[in-house]
Design a protein around this motif. Structure first.
Motif, mmCIF file in Angstrom:
data_model
loop_
_atom_site.group_PDB
_atom_site.id
_atom_site.type_symbol
_atom_site.label_atom_id
_atom_site.label_comp_id
_atom_site.label_asym_id
_atom_site.label_seq_id
_atom_site.Cartn_x
_atom_site.Cartn_y
_atom_site.Cartn_z
ATOM 1 N N LEU A 221 0.811 -1.211 0.000
ATOM 2 C CA LEU A 221 0.000 0.000 0.000
ATOM 3 C C LEU A 221 0.851 1.270 0.000
ATOM 4 O O LEU A 221 0.429 2.290 -0.548
ATOM 5 C CB LEU A 221 -0.943 -0.002 1.207
ATOM 6 N N THR A 222 2.025 1.223 0.616
ATOM 7 C CA THR A 222 2.895 2.406 0.602
ATOM 8 C C THR A 222 3.729 2.487 -0.670
ATOM 9 O O THR A 222 4.219 3.565 -1.023
ATOM 10 C CB THR A 222 3.834 2.408 1.827
ATOM 11 N N GLY A 223 3.886 1.373 -1.379
ATOM 12 C CA GLY A 223 4.646 1.389 -2.619
ATOM 13 C C GLY A 223 3.819 1.742 -3.839
ATOM 14 O O GLY A 223 4.319 2.367 -4.782
ATOM 15 N N LEU A 224 2.541 1.382 -3.843
ATOM 16 C CA LEU A 224 1.701 1.606 -5.019
ATOM 17 C C LEU A 224 1.543 3.077 -5.411
ATOM 18 O O LEU A 224 1.426 3.375 -6.604
ATOM 19 C CB LEU A 224 0.318 0.968 -4.804
ATOM 20 N N PRO A 225 1.508 4.040 -4.468
ATOM 21 C CA PRO A 225 1.397 5.440 -4.903
ATOM 22 C C PRO A 225 2.545 5.903 -5.792
ATOM 23 O O PRO A 225 2.431 6.923 -6.468
ATOM 24 C CB PRO A 225 1.386 6.213 -3.574
ATOM 25 N N TRP A 226 3.668 5.169 -5.829
ATOM 26 C CA TRP A 226 4.793 5.551 -6.667
ATOM 27 C C TRP A 226 4.911 4.652 -7.894
ATOM 28 O O TRP A 226 5.917 4.700 -8.610
ATOM 29 C CB TRP A 226 6.092 5.498 -5.850
ATOM 30 N N SER A 227 3.882 3.844 -8.165
ATOM 31 C CA SER A 227 3.900 2.992 -9.354
ATOM 32 C C SER A 227 3.662 3.834 -10.604
ATOM 33 O O SER A 227 3.128 4.944 -10.549
ATOM 34 C CB SER A 227 2.845 1.889 -9.238
ATOM 35 N N ILE A 411 1.047 9.748 2.143
ATOM 36 C CA ILE A 411 2.028 9.190 1.207
ATOM 37 C C ILE A 411 3.451 9.451 1.710
ATOM 38 O O ILE A 411 4.322 8.573 1.643
ATOM 39 C CB ILE A 411 1.835 9.781 -0.200
ATOM 40 N N SER A 412 3.699 10.655 2.224
ATOM 41 C CA SER A 412 5.031 10.985 2.717
ATOM 42 C C SER A 412 5.418 10.098 3.893
ATOM 43 O O SER A 412 6.553 9.604 3.970
ATOM 44 C CB SER A 412 5.097 12.465 3.119
ATOM 45 N N TYR A 413 4.489 9.892 4.829
ATOM 46 C CA TYR A 413 4.777 8.999 5.950
ATOM 47 C C TYR A 413 5.024 7.580 5.447
ATOM 48 O O TYR A 413 5.964 6.902 5.886
ATOM 49 C CB TYR A 413 3.605 9.001 6.933
ATOM 50 N N GLY A 414 4.165 7.121 4.544
ATOM 51 C CA GLY A 414 4.314 5.769 4.016
ATOM 52 C C GLY A 414 5.632 5.578 3.298
ATOM 53 O O GLY A 414 6.289 4.535 3.430
ATOM 54 N N THR A 415 6.055 6.583 2.521
ATOM 55 C CA THR A 415 7.317 6.493 1.797
ATOM 56 C C THR A 415 8.497 6.391 2.750
ATOM 57 O O THR A 415 9.423 5.588 2.550
ATOM 58 C CB THR A 415 7.488 7.720 0.879
ATOM 59 N N SER A 416 8.491 7.211 3.794
ATOM 60 C CA SER A 416 9.586 7.184 4.764
ATOM 61 C C SER A 416 9.669 5.833 5.468
ATOM 62 O O SER A 416 10.760 5.285 5.673
ATOM 63 C CB SER A 416 9.401 8.305 5.789
ATOM 64 N N LEU A 417 8.524 5.276 5.813
ATOM 65 C CA LEU A 417 8.515 3.949 6.445
ATOM 66 C C LEU A 417 8.935 2.870 5.454
ATOM 67 O O LEU A 417 9.694 1.960 5.792
ATOM 68 C CB LEU A 417 7.115 3.654 6.993
ATOM 69 N N HIS A 418 8.426 2.943 4.239
ATOM 70 C CA HIS A 418 8.710 1.957 3.198
ATOM 71 C C HIS A 418 10.204 1.888 2.897
ATOM 72 O O HIS A 418 10.753 0.801 2.647
ATOM 73 C CB HIS A 418 7.939 2.348 1.933
#
Length: 514
Positions: A221-227, A411-418
């Motif tokens: 879920l955190t990777g898909l926004p950058w697909s 998205i920013s939080y998810g990216t940092s965690l991912h």
């Protein structure tokens, strides 16, 4: 998570068994498709989260210097030395600002061939330590494998599909291994190491899957926004709804520098503009620049010989540069001739605004372009993007975390965690544990399938001889297909191929028994 294979004759012809078998078939097809790509994602993701440790070790001779109490040379001087080491026509893309006393200065240039090259310079002596290709360095290759298998747009779509089908694999796996009947949570969560062979693999596969499910879902879920396809559309919709990133946070700068008419039209002052240990005549400064630069007399100036030019942004934030993107930028000599500020002055402005280290300073690529400070630290709440007039030094746009919409903040939080950055080394090792756990699940799933696979057959679980009402499952699949259209199309294809295969197998069996 695979369950012991049972033939149709052994399965109880009831609705519970039918639902179980249907979920198992979907889990099988999802796993069969996802396994190779999930392994690639797991290995490359694990390597990439340790980029801060791997690159300084791998390129120690270029990235690391002996810390010294000596004053650092002006960035403009270092950039000039870096440009002089490259072929004629190389243009400057960005300055990677890092105030760590044990790190070298890094400048990213675009070569005449179109490729980008990082040049590393000792900040104390000015000696050029070496170069690295931005496109061919190890971590860029790992990143390209992770995002697109190095296949360009088709690879991006393939990995996007792999992420979507991982959702199906994880959800169906949880449903299959969920304790039911006389089973207990202890048996579902604790591996039975007394087992041997395929039963042990099956047990480890199921138990690990239940433990890793939450982390796996979070990764997807955190990777898909950058697909490449869905992510781009998702962010565009969020932006239109006022919940995404504001203009200029990602992409072309929405502001322009105020361009002076001509240098000949500028007044010649009696006192030169003092910058560091050199001077630049005020006739080279636009009138508004001289007003805005008051009180900034300690900033180093550009050196006399300048070989670099402005182009596009750095690898991680390629869209942050100001002005339309062209094949060529402005040389530093051109920037100087029209009165553009030296990079040291812009770095000082960024420091005054609270951005001091670990950011990219993107150089303008045209006369009305802007300097762009792209600061993306571990804590998303500290993210900043500054667009600065290249002549006056005025901050034209300051975009921080509070300016993001709710979706962009998530998205920013998810990216940092991912990426394993949010809470330091613990975050890195947690990401590595989840990634390699998913790799082990894919490997054990592949091994079990290969062991039980009948010769000359796909080995898919047999369908139940009765139709089972599964409205909730069908609604979920339809909703998933609507949210992820590319996946929806492939689900329809899998469903159609499965029905065709079953009809062909049934027909062949009847002909064989006649």
């Amino acid at each position: 998570m695979e369950i012991p294979f049972t033939s149709t004759r052994e399965a109880r012809p009831n609705q519970a068994a039918g639902r179980y078998r249907t979920l198992w078939r979907w889990h099988f097809y999802a796993g069969l498709f996802v396994m190779p790509w999930l392994m690639v994602l797991a290995v490359t993701g694990t390597i990439y989260v340790f980029q801060p440790q791997i690159e300084p070790w791998l390129y120690h001779d270029r990235m690391v210097v002996a810390a010294s109490e000596m004053p650092r040379l002006p960035q403009q001087t270092l950039m000039e030395r870096a440009a002089a080491s490259l072929p004629r026509g190389a243009t400057i893309s960005s300055v990677e600002v890092n105030r760590d006393p044990a790190r070298s200065a890094e400048f990213i240039f675009r070569l005449p061939s179109g490729e980008r090259e990082s040049v590393y310079v000792n900040p104390y002596s000015g000696a050029v330590l070496g170069t690295l290709s931005v496109e061919h360095r190890l971590m860029k290759q790992v990143r390209q494998l992770h995002r697109a298998m190095m296949l360009g747009k088709p690879g991006e779509l393939l990995m996007e599909l792999a992420g979507c089908w991982t959702l199906v694999m994880l959800v169906t796996g949880i449903a299959l291994w969920w304790p039911r009947g006389n089973a207990t949570w202890v048996s579902a969560l604790v591996p039975r190491l007394s087992l041997r062979g395929r039963p042990l693999l099956r047990n480890l596969h199921g138990v690990a899957g239940l433990w890793l499910a939450a982390g796996g879902l979070a990764f997807v879920l955190t990777g898909l926004p950058w697909s490449g396809s869905w992510g781009k559309q998702f962010k565009a919709i969020a932006t239109r709804a006022g919940m995404g990133y504001p203009a200029g946070a990602w992409g072309e700068a929405p502001v322009r520098s105020r361009v002076p008419l001509t240098m000949d039209d500028l007044p010649i002052a009696q006192t030169p503009w003092a910058v560091g240990d050199t001077t630049v005549p005020n006739s080279k400064m636009p009138p508004h620049a001289m007003q805005d630069m008051a009180g900034m007399m300690n900033m180093p100036a550009m050196s006399g010989t300048q070989k670099a030019a402005a182009s596009r942004s750095s690898d991680e934030h390629a869209g942050h540069g100001g002005g339309p993107k062209g094949p060529k930028g402005l040389t530093i000599a051109q920037l100087n001739a029209q009165g553009a500020l030296p990079v040291d002055a812009v770095i000082e402005i960024a420091a005054r605004e609270g951005v001091r280290s670990d950011y990219s300073l993107v150089v303008p690529s045209r006369p009305d372009g802007v300097y762009t400070v792209s600061y993306f630290p571990a804590d998303p709440r500290d993210e900043r993007t500054l667009h600065i007039d290249q002549y006056s030094g005025k901050v034209l746009r300051d975009i921080d975390y509070d300016a993001y919409g709710s979706v962009a903040q998530a998205i920013s939080y998810g990216t940092s965690l991912h990426m394993g950055r949010y809470f330091g080394a613990v975050n890195q090792w947690l990401c590595a544990l989840i990634s390699m756990g998913l790799f082990a699940m894919a490997a054990t799933g592949a091994a079990m399938w290969w062991i039980r696979r009948p010769s000359r057959s796909l080995g898919a679980p047999a369908r139940m001889p009765m139709r089972v009402p599964m409205r909730g499952w069908i609604v979920s699949l339809v909703a998933l297909g609507v949210v992820f259209p590319l996946m929806g199309a492939t689900m329809l294809a899998v469903w159609a191929l499965d029905r065709m295969w079953v009809r062909w197998a049934t027909k062949s069996l009847r002909q064989a028994t006649q």
